[in-house]
Design a protein around this motif. Structure first.
Motif: not given
Length: 465
Positions: A77, A79, A225-227, A248, A251, A254-255, A258
């Motif tokens: 995904r 990052t 965080t997700c990234v 996660c 993408a 992600d809101q 996160d």
């Protein structure tokens, strides 16, 4: 909270386990630990390479653990790194868990006793920023193979030997994001990326003695965080149930992944710990309409409601709102990194003083040093404990730190720091709103002693050398 009395218990003979999950051999159990969540609820976690979750023994009764997350390889995904410096995240392990009933006196898995929370947490270890940094964009390659340069294992062993009732990690567990360059002996052979192999070497293996010593409270850092390391965060550490879309993996989610709501953990009848996920804030600031601005305003409102339950509150989050560090710009000139502007913008839009009046101290990391800041203005004391394994900050702080204003209206009244040293902080409760605070080096030697009373802290040494 539960009463702790961990003892070594043998598992019941296999004949008694008919109809229950089988007990896995210890070799398949990769890690076993306890995390605390809302209202101090305790959850046992086991990471296993077996094909099914093990059984857990609670006060002599054996029952199966539940599957939190199956073994899987997650498709690559977006990052924080380029696509060529990223890869799919492989998790060839089961994450198993079971909420521990209130009043549990002893718990074990495969003969290994689990630490249980005490009715009052009087001895607390605080650590933060523990992983070994491998980041191509910053040309930052810490010597992960050298325990002198990447000493989290030494820190964890010394902190465990201190005998805590509780461990608080203020975030940033995972740092090995990109491959070690060819020819770099300091990190040669290190795993990288966001899968289990990296999580194991960066966190679970060095943390093992401290995971065995006491239950953990885990705050989330920007490295989760997700990234970045968010997939492992949700699989392994967050105390809440794992809900669809909060993992996660995609993408597009992600809101959701996160952000999470704050919660409170009782420490004593008059004191609680507020845990706030600030992983996705930004030093650049937030404005009305930004996702983070609205989410952190909501978090503040919930924190204020939780804080009303007790006269004294400690607050654990990753980004220091009232602390500061220093770095060099591209011209080699020192500049200050003041308290997190995103949180100052969002929290400050509700309360110009940033925190409820009965929050007496903040426990944060992110800045790679140890620091204590107390205020002549009506702000809580800020402790920064980002000094437990990640490459340390080396730029000296100003000669007159008392003149720094880390947040609007914040006037420093007392200050102490340690730049360039690795270690952990301890807190011992001495009475209502009163704590004895000590700063330990990586081997456990005490380097500074402080007292925290109400919102004011004072330390014996202004600058540890």
């Amino acid at each position: 909270m539960l009463t702790s009395n961990p003892v070594f218990l043998r598992l019941l003979p296999a004949a008694l386990l008919a109809g229950c999950a089988s007990v896995q051999p210890t070799s398949s159990m990769l890690s076993a630990y306890v995390v605390l969540g809302e209202q101090g609820s305790a959850t046992a976690r086991v990471l296993s390479s077996a094909s099914e979750c093990p059984a857990i023994e609670l006060d002599g009764s054996v029952q199966p653990m539940r599957l939190r997350s199956p073994a899987a390889t997650i498709a690559q995904r977006p990052t924080a790194s380029s696509s060529t410096d990223s890869k799919p995240s492989a998790f060839p392990v089961l994450t198993c868990e079971l909420p521990l009933p209130a009043g549990t006196r002893a718990a074990s898995v495969a003969g290994q006793p689990l630490p249980l929370p005490r009715s009052e947490a009087r001895r607390i270890v605080v650590i933060g920023d523990t992983g070994c940094r491998l980041k191509k964009a910053d040309n930052a390659y810490q010597a992960c193979n050298d325990p002198e340069q990447a000493p989290f294992g030494t820190v964890a062993a010394a902190a465990a030997a201190w005998g805590p009732d509780l461990v608080i990690h203020v975030g940033d567990y995972h740092y090995r994001e990109n491959p070690c360059p060819d020819g770099n002996a300091g990190c040669a052979g290190s795993p990288w990326g966001y899968g289990w192999d990296t999580w194991r070497e960066d966190f679970f293996r060095p943390a093992e003695p401290l995971l065995r010593a006491a239950p953990w409270v885990v705050a989330r850092g920007n490295h989760e965080t997700c990234v970045r390391g968010g997939q492992g965060w949700w699989r392994f550490l967050d105390p809440r149930p794992l809900a669809p879309g909060r993992d996660c993996n995609l993408a597009a989610d992600d809101q959701l992944g996160d952000y999470s709501d704050p919660y409170a953990i009782p420490l004593a009848p008059d004191t609680q710990l507020l845990v706030v996920d600030t992983a996705a804030t930004t030093w650049k600031g937030l404005k009305p309409g930004d996702t983070g601005y609205e989410r952190y305003r909501d978090a503040y409102t919930k924190v204020a409601a939780l804080a009303q339950r007790t006269p004294y509150n400690l607050l654990a989050n990753h980004h220091p709102i009232l602390g500061f560090g220093a770095d060099l710009d591209k011209h080699g000139q020192r500049y200050l990194q003041l308290g997190d502007k995103g949180l100052q913008d969002s929290f400050g839009s509700i309360n110009p003083l940033l925190l409820p009046a009965n929050v007496q101290a903040l426990l944060s990391g992110h800045v790679h040093l140890w620091q204590q800041v107390s205020f002549a203005s009506p702000h809580p004391t800020q402790f920064v404990t980002g000094f437990s394994g990640t490459a340390e900050a080396t730029v000296p702080l100003p000669d007159d730190p008392m003149a720094v204003q880390p947040a609007p209206g914040a006037v420093i009244g007392a200050f102490s720091s340690w730049v360039g040293g690795f270690g952990f902080m301890t807190m011992e409760r001495t009475g209502p709103g009163s704590w004895r605070v000590e700063v330990h080096d990586r081997h456990g030697a005490v380097r500074n002693r402080c007292t925290l009373t109400d919102r004011q802290a004072r330390c014996e040494t202004a600058q540890i050398r």
